[in-house]
Motif scaffolding. Sequence first.
Motif, PDB file in Angstrom:
ATOM      1  N   ALA A 150      48.835  36.103  37.294  1.00  0.00           N
ATOM      2  CA  ALA A 150      48.240  35.232  36.272  1.00  0.00           C
ATOM      3  C   ALA A 150      48.144  33.798  36.780  1.00  0.00           C
ATOM      4  CB  ALA A 150      49.076  35.287  34.999  1.00  0.00           C
ATOM      5  N   ASP A 151      49.164  33.369  37.536  1.00  0.00           N
ATOM      6  CA  ASP A 151      49.142  32.019  38.116  1.00  0.00           C
ATOM      7  C   ASP A 151      48.035  31.870  39.158  1.00  0.00           C
ATOM      8  OD1 ASP A 151      51.360  31.333  36.612  1.00  0.00           O
ATOM      9  OD2 ASP A 151      52.802  31.669  38.244  1.00  0.00           O
ATOM     10  N   LEU A 152      47.780  32.962  39.903  1.00  0.00           N
ATOM     11  CA  LEU A 152      46.836  32.896  41.026  1.00  0.00           C
ATOM     12  C   LEU A 152      45.403  33.173  40.621  1.00  0.00           C
ATOM     13  CD1 LEU A 152      48.818  34.794  43.830  1.00  0.00           C
ATOM     14  CD2 LEU A 152      48.917  32.386  43.205  1.00  0.00           C
ATOM     15  N   HIS A 153      45.225  33.922  39.550  1.00  0.00           N
ATOM     16  CA  HIS A 153      43.893  34.337  39.124  1.00  0.00           C
ATOM     17  C   HIS A 153      43.008  33.108  38.902  1.00  0.00           C
ATOM     18  CE1 HIS A 153      40.759  36.655  37.125  1.00  0.00           C
ATOM     19  NE2 HIS A 153      41.414  37.748  37.460  1.00  0.00           N
ATOM     20  N   SER A 154      41.834  33.135  39.490  1.00  0.00           N
ATOM     21  CA  SER A 154      40.831  32.065  39.421  1.00  0.00           C
ATOM     22  C   SER A 154      41.191  30.846  40.269  1.00  0.00           C
ATOM     23  CB  SER A 154      40.563  31.613  37.975  1.00  0.00           C
ATOM     24  OG  SER A 154      41.603  30.777  37.494  1.00  0.00           O
ATOM     25  N   ARG A 155      42.384  30.830  40.882  1.00  0.00           N
ATOM     26  CA  ARG A 155      42.748  29.719  41.765  1.00  0.00           C
ATOM     27  C   ARG A 155      42.514  30.067  43.239  1.00  0.00           C
ATOM     28  NH1 ARG A 155      46.072  25.845  39.608  1.00  0.00           N
ATOM     29  NH2 ARG A 155      45.339  24.651  41.415  1.00  0.00           N
ATOM     30  N   LEU A 156      42.325  31.347  43.513  1.00  0.00           N
ATOM     31  CA  LEU A 156      42.122  31.792  44.885  1.00  0.00           C
ATOM     32  C   LEU A 156      40.676  31.603  45.317  1.00  0.00           C
ATOM     33  CD1 LEU A 156      44.098  35.156  44.752  1.00  0.00           C
ATOM     34  CD2 LEU A 156      44.675  33.242  46.257  1.00  0.00           C
ATOM     35  N   SER A 157      40.491  30.979  46.475  1.00  0.00           N
ATOM     36  CA  SER A 157      39.166  30.949  47.074  1.00  0.00           C
ATOM     37  C   SER A 157      38.803  32.364  47.508  1.00  0.00           C
ATOM     38  CB  SER A 157      39.177  30.016  48.282  1.00  0.00           C
ATOM     39  OG  SER A 157      38.124  30.318  49.168  1.00  0.00           O
ATOM     40  N   LYS A 158      37.513  32.698  47.480  1.00  0.00           N
ATOM     41  CA  LYS A 158      37.069  34.015  47.951  1.00  0.00           C
ATOM     42  C   LYS A 158      37.525  34.248  49.380  1.00  0.00           C
ATOM     43  CE  LYS A 158      32.969  36.798  48.978  1.00  0.00           C
ATOM     44  NZ  LYS A 158      31.489  36.891  48.962  1.00  0.00           N
ATOM     45  N   HIS A 159      37.669  33.163  50.139  1.00  0.00           N
ATOM     46  CA  HIS A 159      37.965  33.281  51.567  1.00  0.00           C
ATOM     47  C   HIS A 159      39.452  33.204  51.872  1.00  0.00           C
ATOM     48  CE1 HIS A 159      33.760  31.316  51.608  1.00  0.00           C
ATOM     49  NE2 HIS A 159      33.635  32.635  51.638  1.00  0.00           N
ATOM     50  N   CYS A 160      40.302  33.157  50.840  1.00  0.00           N
ATOM     51  CA  CYS A 160      41.747  33.157  51.058  1.00  0.00           C
ATOM     52  C   CYS A 160      42.217  34.599  51.270  1.00  0.00           C
ATOM     53  CB  CYS A 160      42.471  32.543  49.866  1.00  0.00           C
ATOM     54  SG  CYS A 160      44.289  32.610  50.001  1.00  0.00           S
ATOM     55  N   LEU A 161      42.839  34.845  52.405  1.00  0.00           N
ATOM     56  CA  LEU A 161      43.358  36.173  52.706  1.00  0.00           C
ATOM     57  C   LEU A 161      44.752  36.325  52.094  1.00  0.00           C
ATOM     58  CD1 LEU A 161      43.317  38.896  54.152  1.00  0.00           C
ATOM     59  CD2 LEU A 161      44.059  37.727  56.240  1.00  0.00           C
TER      60      LEU A 161
END
Length: 334
Positions: A150-161
């Motif tokens: 929940a913390d990470l959702h929508s904060r991750l760049s598409k290019h973050c592995l």
Amino acid sequence: MADISGDLGSFSFEAELTEEEKGLLHLRARSAGLTFCGCAHAAFLCKLVQSLRRIKGPAADRGSSASGQDRDVCVGILGMGHVGKQLLLALLEKSGVKPSHIKISSRTPESAVEAIKKGVECFFDNGRLAAWADVLFLCCLPSDLHKVCADLHSRLSKHCLVYSFTSGVPVTRLARLLGHDFILKPQYDFVACGTADVWLSCTHLTTALADPSLIEASCPLTTRGGISVGLNWVSAVLYSLLNICTSTGLGSSDALSLINTVLKEKSPHAVELDALSFISASQEASMCTEEPFPWISLTDAQTKETPLLRFLSSSTPMQQRISAAYRCMLCPAQ
């Protein structure tokens, strides 16, 4: 200093164990081996990504004054339990990533005091870490996963592995929870092996990482240590490198050249990866060399048969080349 109790059996750990308990000692070796292999494989991945970015930099940044350090991969570690601590040691020791390019999010920053002294920043803000990182390691407990996602959702760049060490959560479920498909999740298998006890010497990770025999035992495409991560993981790692090239708009011909260079070819006759190693013949036929490869879903790459998996399965020379790159990157003096 000599260990004066070294030859005294009554002082050894096994002395007070029952015969039934001694039969479970292999589990201790497995646990140590899993930790070592997990950390060594993660360091190898970071080393590959770091090498790719460093080589790619001059071509991608032509006309830019950016330094090599500015192209360093940014690595985040979420969670500082046992796995997170061991992973941090491995990355500092073997990945080639500078401490200033590693950040940690943890509810217990005091657990990272030694790392902070080395220049690693530690805070408790999962979303901030996700927005900053190029590679994000999840080292949280399964019970914390919903809150973390929940913390990470929508904060991750598409290019973050995203690289998950969270046990018991398959990559398909993790992809749904994160709304993200650039995820690596190693799956380890145990293989009957007469040398599995080699992992009992992994008392101190930094010392163990300097041991060529342990690096050899952890090689992803061998089973000398009785622990195997297999071709699915290797295939997903190579697709990760391809996606990184795609994310910068690099043409397919240049991307292949970079990836083959990163794998440290040592012979003019060494087998190389080409477009058909990664994509289908119909996709390859419709793509020009200046056009980037299509974005590859790592979820699909780890759950379905892919052209790359078929190629790796049938190419012993390429398996040998990848194994050689692994040994060379983690144990360069070997």
